[in-house]
Design an enzyme around this catalytic site. Sequence first.
Site, PDB file in Angstrom:
ATOM      1  N   LYS A  10       0.857  -1.190   0.000  1.00  0.00           N
ATOM      2  CA  LYS A  10       0.000   0.000   0.000  1.00  0.00           C
ATOM      3  C   LYS A  10       0.887   1.231   0.000  1.00  0.00           C
ATOM      4  O   LYS A  10       2.055   1.201   0.395  1.00  0.00           O
ATOM      5  CB  LYS A  10      -0.941   0.019   1.213  1.00  0.00           C
ATOM      6  CG  LYS A  10      -0.275   0.041   2.592  1.00  0.00           C
ATOM      7  CD  LYS A  10       0.208   1.397   3.078  1.00  0.00           C
ATOM      8  CE  LYS A  10       0.823   1.297   4.476  1.00  0.00           C
ATOM      9  NZ  LYS A  10       1.610   2.505   4.849  1.00  0.00           N
ATOM     10  N   SER A 109      -0.275  -6.451   5.508  1.00  0.00           N
ATOM     11  CA  SER A 109      -0.858  -7.079   4.329  1.00  0.00           C
ATOM     12  C   SER A 109      -0.782  -8.598   4.437  1.00  0.00           C
ATOM     13  O   SER A 109      -1.743  -9.307   4.111  1.00  0.00           O
ATOM     14  CB  SER A 109      -0.133  -6.600   3.066  1.00  0.00           C
ATOM     15  OG  SER A 109      -0.685  -7.192   1.904  1.00  0.00           O
ATOM     16  N   ASP A 141      -3.095  -1.043  10.450  1.00  0.00           N
ATOM     17  CA  ASP A 141      -3.246  -1.053   8.990  1.00  0.00           C
ATOM     18  C   ASP A 141      -3.907  -2.326   8.460  1.00  0.00           C
ATOM     19  O   ASP A 141      -4.248  -2.393   7.278  1.00  0.00           O
ATOM     20  CB  ASP A 141      -1.880  -0.899   8.303  1.00  0.00           C
ATOM     21  CG  ASP A 141      -1.320   0.511   8.418  1.00  0.00           C
ATOM     22  OD1 ASP A 141      -2.049   1.397   8.908  1.00  0.00           O
ATOM     23  OD2 ASP A 141      -0.161   0.718   8.035  1.00  0.00           O
TER      24      ASP A 141
END
EC number: 2.7.1.148
Length: 283
Positions: A10, A109, A141
């Site tokens: 990201k 992620s 996140d």
Amino acid sequence: MRTQWPSPAKLNLFLYITGQRADGYHTLQTLFQFLDYGDTISIELRDDGDIRLLTPVEGVEHEDNLIVRAARLLMKTAADSGRLPTGSGANISIDKRLPMGGGLGGGSSNAATVLVALNHLWQCGLSMDELAEMGLTLGADVPVFVRGHAAFAEGVGEILTPVDPPEKWYLVAHPGVSIPTPVIFKDPELPRNTPKRSIETLLKCEFSNDCEVIARKRFREVDAVLSWLLEYAPSRLTGTGACVFAEFDTESEARQVLEQAPEWLNGFVAKGANLSPLHRAML
């Protein structure tokens, strides 16, 4: 049978620190967009209820790895609600391309990909809301990766509003240093009082990152890469660093600049993606 799952990077297209809570966490406003570039996670199901990470990370204990923690968290949550089939387990391996401490969200992620993939493979049936809530306990996140759409984030990063910024081409460069997030957030000179603005206002303004001034001041490698990229295109820090990115309208423009880069600049070219490659793979 082994299945492969994207674990994309990201970018924070902008990042503003709006305050600090009593518990020490910083409140912020940021714009997340995925890249069509990242790690790849391979999963092979087991029937003995065990979780094994076949590609350990040097310096990180097996049970402390976010991949293992995500798998165990899903296993416990699904089992507690009677939604885990007996014997569910997995062998997990990762083809790691994203640097640690780079501001590209690699660990978050990875955790999100494991939550989404194992929920599907084990047929647990947990909702995206449930997976995102679990993900938040692993890292601020993780929820945006679980939900899989570019988003405007507030709070400590957990309040998400889906948005569709332009999907530009990016030259992402790694300065060769790793910046642990606490190093930036604990810096006494970090701006912590940027006024809150609406997403509509922010999208019309020139994008910037409040962490950039600190990263450039404390890490000369970051300053050197940014100084070079700014000669060619709008460029800034992602997250708390160390990676920086330059934005372009076309792939060819980005690749031309990368070809001219000095030998000490390590980078790659990728396209912005408002729908995560992980969720695209699920369609």
